[in-house]
Every structure is written in structure tokens, then in C-alpha cells.
Scaffold this motif. Structure first.
Motif, PDB file in Angstrom:
ATOM      1  N   PRO A  74     -22.167  13.133  -4.665  1.00  0.00           N
ATOM      2  CA  PRO A  74     -22.216  11.229  -4.610  1.00  0.00           C
ATOM      3  C   PRO A  74     -23.241  11.166  -5.075  1.00  0.00           C
ATOM      4  CG  PRO A  74     -20.183  12.275  -3.413  1.00  0.00           C
ATOM      5  CD  PRO A  74     -20.985  13.485  -3.533  1.00  0.00           C
ATOM      6  N   ALA A  75     -23.980  10.292  -5.288  1.00  0.00           N
ATOM      7  CA  ALA A  75     -24.319   9.009  -5.318  1.00  0.00           C
ATOM      8  C   ALA A  75     -24.827   8.054  -3.845  1.00  0.00           C
ATOM      9  CB  ALA A  75     -24.820   7.701  -5.373  1.00  0.00           C
ATOM     10  N   HIS A  76     -25.808   8.666  -3.120  1.00  0.00           N
ATOM     11  CA  HIS A  76     -25.941   7.766  -1.509  1.00  0.00           C
ATOM     12  C   HIS A  76     -26.036   8.911  -1.079  1.00  0.00           C
ATOM     13  CE1 HIS A  76     -24.811   4.078  -4.200  1.00  0.00           C
ATOM     14  NE2 HIS A  76     -26.130   3.622  -3.488  1.00  0.00           N
ATOM     15  N   THR A  77     -26.129  10.702  -0.983  1.00  0.00           N
ATOM     16  CA  THR A  77     -26.384  11.499  -0.243  1.00  0.00           C
ATOM     17  C   THR A  77     -27.461  12.552  -0.389  1.00  0.00           C
ATOM     18  OG1 THR A  77     -25.104  13.234  -1.829  1.00  0.00           O
ATOM     19  CG2 THR A  77     -24.075  11.769  -0.703  1.00  0.00           C
ATOM     20  N   GLN A  78     -27.459  13.231   0.744  1.00  0.00           N
ATOM     21  CA  GLN A  78     -28.472  13.995   0.751  1.00  0.00           C
ATOM     22  C   GLN A  78     -28.529  15.564   1.669  1.00  0.00           C
ATOM     23  OE1 GLN A  78     -31.860  11.991   3.517  1.00  0.00           O
ATOM     24  NE2 GLN A  78     -29.971  10.233   3.698  1.00  0.00           N
ATOM     25  N   GLY A  79     -29.796  16.326   1.638  1.00  0.00           N
ATOM     26  CA  GLY A  79     -29.691  17.406   2.641  1.00  0.00           C
ATOM     27  C   GLY A  79     -29.095  18.547   1.513  1.00  0.00           C
ATOM     28  N   GLY A 154     -16.116  10.823  -1.296  1.00  0.00           N
ATOM     29  CA  GLY A 154     -16.809  10.684  -2.063  1.00  0.00           C
ATOM     30  C   GLY A 154     -16.599   9.952  -3.372  1.00  0.00           C
ATOM     31  N   ALA A 155     -16.437   9.758  -4.022  1.00  0.00           N
ATOM     32  CA  ALA A 155     -16.200   8.882  -5.143  1.00  0.00           C
ATOM     33  C   ALA A 155     -16.136   7.743  -5.003  1.00  0.00           C
ATOM     34  CB  ALA A 155     -14.473   9.274  -6.218  1.00  0.00           C
ATOM     35  N   ALA A 156     -15.289   6.892  -3.542  1.00  0.00           N
ATOM     36  CA  ALA A 156     -16.451   6.027  -3.247  1.00  0.00           C
ATOM     37  C   ALA A 156     -17.568   6.014  -2.822  1.00  0.00           C
ATOM     38  CB  ALA A 156     -15.343   5.459  -2.296  1.00  0.00           C
ATOM     39  N   LEU A 157     -18.280   6.537  -2.266  1.00  0.00           N
ATOM     40  CA  LEU A 157     -19.248   6.937  -2.136  1.00  0.00           C
ATOM     41  C   LEU A 157     -20.687   6.774  -3.138  1.00  0.00           C
ATOM     42  CD1 LEU A 157     -21.229   6.867   0.806  1.00  0.00           C
ATOM     43  CD2 LEU A 157     -21.285   9.376   0.273  1.00  0.00           C
ATOM     44  N   TYR A 216     -14.809  15.276  -7.102  1.00  0.00           N
ATOM     45  CA  TYR A 216     -16.041  15.610  -6.304  1.00  0.00           C
ATOM     46  C   TYR A 216     -15.213  16.756  -5.041  1.00  0.00           C
ATOM     47  CZ  TYR A 216     -18.646  11.247  -7.945  1.00  0.00           C
ATOM     48  OH  TYR A 216     -18.897  10.674  -8.240  1.00  0.00           O
ATOM     49  N   ASP A 217     -15.216  17.429  -5.518  1.00  0.00           N
ATOM     50  CA  ASP A 217     -13.614  18.321  -5.296  1.00  0.00           C
ATOM     51  C   ASP A 217     -14.183  19.390  -4.557  1.00  0.00           C
ATOM     52  OD1 ASP A 217     -11.427  16.787  -5.374  1.00  0.00           O
ATOM     53  OD2 ASP A 217     -10.409  18.633  -6.601  1.00  0.00           O
ATOM     54  N   ARG A 218     -15.315  19.465  -5.209  1.00  0.00           N
ATOM     55  CA  ARG A 218     -15.734  20.707  -4.849  1.00  0.00           C
ATOM     56  C   ARG A 218     -17.308  19.977  -3.584  1.00  0.00           C
ATOM     57  NH1 ARG A 218     -19.897  24.693  -6.634  1.00  0.00           N
ATOM     58  NH2 ARG A 218     -21.426  25.412  -4.850  1.00  0.00           N
ATOM     59  N   TRP A 219     -17.439  19.224  -3.727  1.00  0.00           N
ATOM     60  CA  TRP A 219     -18.491  18.108  -2.314  1.00  0.00           C
ATOM     61  C   TRP A 219     -18.025  17.946  -1.176  1.00  0.00           C
ATOM     62  CZ3 TRP A 219     -17.917  14.142  -0.066  1.00  0.00           C
ATOM     63  CH2 TRP A 219     -18.928  13.458   0.953  1.00  0.00           C
ATOM     64  N   ALA A 220     -15.851  18.230  -1.717  1.00  0.00           N
ATOM     65  CA  ALA A 220     -15.509  17.559  -0.654  1.00  0.00           C
ATOM     66  C   ALA A 220     -15.231  19.154   0.334  1.00  0.00           C
ATOM     67  CB  ALA A 220     -13.859  17.078  -1.263  1.00  0.00           C
ATOM     68  N   MET A 221     -14.842  20.738  -0.020  1.00  0.00           N
ATOM     69  CA  MET A 221     -15.110  21.501  -0.278  1.00  0.00           C
ATOM     70  C   MET A 221     -16.721  21.907   1.075  1.00  0.00           C
ATOM     71  SD  MET A 221     -12.001  22.405  -0.424  1.00  0.00           S
ATOM     72  CE  MET A 221     -11.474  24.554  -0.125  1.00  0.00           C
ATOM     73  N   GLU A 222     -17.574  21.735   0.388  1.00  0.00           N
ATOM     74  CA  GLU A 222     -18.880  21.828   1.005  1.00  0.00           C
ATOM     75  C   GLU A 222     -19.019  20.530   2.638  1.00  0.00           C
ATOM     76  OE1 GLU A 222     -21.403  23.900   0.378  1.00  0.00           O
ATOM     77  OE2 GLU A 222     -20.926  24.162  -2.242  1.00  0.00           O
TER      78      GLU A 222
END
Length: 281
Positions: A74-79, A154-157, A216-222
């Protein structure tokens, strides 16, 4: 006919019979070979079908498959893998870390009573907040609601930090938050219904599609894979650096919701003031 001609005729007849028998033997052999070959081919086809079926049956599905899906941060994330959600004034000297699980009833109690105080501190630039979102309740109690809600967050972020904060607030609200044992947020329809209460997300087709498609399912798993980070295995937890902050417990006694909220806010402010110093007037 001479005797010699008679013998020659008989010899020729015997040769034709022998030759015909040889040809018949060859044809019979060829038929056997074709039958065997066909049988082997049939076995190979069946075996191949079984192998393919077994392979397909062993392919991961659902959230296991999400681990191998394309990672969309998602946008507005880092790391690493976009798993650092840092919200607030970049100039803020301090960072408060907040660990939550969307299905967690204690997290819901905190958000319902004190979430606004946390949001105001962020807006005032008192500190930045790094949110680490877990999904351990899915693993402990069964279900998919924590992961699915995290994917929707993640979609909201991706829209904005404000959309993330306000959607998280709505998911935890007294009106919407289900009992821990009820896996309401496993349903996209439930998540989208809550999103309609959030101004930044209301009627947003892109957000809706991202939730339904599991963008953002994969991101959620991360994110969920961060469980145990800094030794944190319970929620809500608050940390400053490597220091775990302790908030006073609310007495077990009868009280109204307003009384509970007042105590919870006072305890949170006391914990924050003790760590970061009194808020500036």
C-alpha cells in the motif's frame, strides 16, 4: 504333369503356406505390441491425470496461496515489504509503537474508549505512531477475519493515512466490532459495509475492488508474519523503542460506559505523560 513338375509345385505351395504363416505371426505380434502400447499409454494418461490431480490438490489455496501471490505494498508504507506503517508528523521526535489485532476484544475496548486521544496526539505532532497489525486470533481461534480485515486496512492505507485510521476506528467501534468468537470480518461484504461509514472510503470503487480482489492479501500475510516482533505476542501493546509501556488496569467494578472511558483515557494519558513528558498546552 511330370514328377519333377509335381514336386516343384508342391514345394512352391509349401513355401507360400510358410510365408503366409510368417506374415500372420508378424501381424499377430504387431497387434500384441499395439495392444500393449495402447495399454501403457492408457496407464500413462491415467497416471498423468492422477499426478496432475494430486498436484492440483496439493496446490495452496486461500490464505496459504496468498503467501505466494504478487506483493502489492500500500502507499504510505515503508520498510521491508511495506510492513512499516508509520503515521504522524515526520518531524516528531518520538515514535510510539502500537500492536493490535482487528479481532482482539481488548484492542476494541482501547479504541472505543481511547482511540480519539491517540489520534489527537498524532494530529498534534506529539509523536509518530508505528502500527504493527497481527492476525494471531485467526490462528488461535480459527477463522480469517483478522487477515481479511488487515487486507482491507491495506486498501484504506493506500488511499491515505487518515482513511486507515478512520477505517480502523470504525472496524473497532461498538457498533461494528463482533465478538472474538464470531468471524464476521472474514466476509468482504461486512468489511465493505463498515467502509461505507468512513468518509474517505464511502462509495470508493477502487477500494471496493481492492477488497474483493484481495489486492493486499499478500501484504496482510507479510504483516501477520511480524507476530512476535520485539517479543510482543499480545495486544494491545505499546512500546517506545525497546521499552514496553505499562498502562494501569481499570478496576473490576460496575460502572457506566462513560465512566469506563474516562478511566481508560486517564490511564493512557498517565502512561504517555510518564514516558514522553506532559503534553504541551
Amino acid at each position: 504333369m511330370s514328377n519333377r513338375n509335381s514336386q516343384a509345385a508342391k514345394s512352391a505351395a509349401r513355401e507360400r503356406i510358410r510365408a503366409e504363416r510368417e506374415r500372420e505371426k508378424k501381424r499377430a505380434k504387431l497387434r500384441r505390441q499395439l495392444v500393449v502400447a495402447g495399454g501403457v499409454l492408457g496407464v500413462l494418461v491415467i497416471a498423468g491425470g492422477i499426478g496432475y490431480g494430486v498436484m492440483k490438490a496439493n496446490e495452496p489455496t486461500g490464505w496459504e496461496a496468498a503467501k505466494e501471490a504478487k506483493l502489492v505494498e500500500p502507499a504510505h508504507t515503508q520498510g521491508k515489504n511495506g510492513t512499516e506503517i508509520l503515521i504522524g508528523d515526520k518531524k516528531a521526535k518520538d515514535t510510539l509503537e502500537v500492536f493490535e489485532d482487528v479481532r482482539c476484544p481488548a484492542c476494541a475496548a482501547f479504541e472505543q474508549s481511547t482511540g480519539k486521544v491517540l489520534q489527537k496526539d498524532i494530529e498534534d505532532g506529539r509523536y509518530k505512531v508505528r502500527f504493527t497489525m497481527y492476525a494471531f486470533i485467526d490462528d488461535m481461534g480459527g477463522g480469517e477475519g483478522s487477515k481479511n480485515a488487515l487486507s482491507a486496512l491495506g486498501a484504506a492505507l493506500d488511499k491515505s493515512p487518515e482513511a486507515f485510521l478512520h477505517y480502523k476506528e470504525a472496524l473497532y467501534s461498538l457498533k461494528n466490532h463482533p465478538e472474538e468468537s464470531v468471524d464476521t470480518y472474514a466476509k468482504d461484504s461486512a468489511l465493505l459495509k463498515v467502509a461505507e461509514q468512513v468518509p474517505e472510503l464511502k462509495g470508493d470503487k477502487e477500494f471496493q475492488q481492492a477488497v474483493e480482489k484481495g489486492t493486499y492479501d499478500r501484504w496482510a500475510m507479510e504483516m501477520a508474519g511480524l507476530f512476535g516482533r520485539k517479543g510482543v505476542k499480545g495486544t494491545p501493546t505499546f512500546m517506545h523503542g525497546d521499552k514496553k509501556l505499562e498502562m494501569a488496569q481499570i478496576p473490576q467494578q460496575q460502572m457506566t460506559q462513560a465512566q469506563y472511558n474516562k478511566l481508560a483515557q486517564a490511564n493512557f494519558k498517565k502512561m504517555i505523560d510518564g514516558e514522553f513528558g506532559p503534553a504541551k498546552k
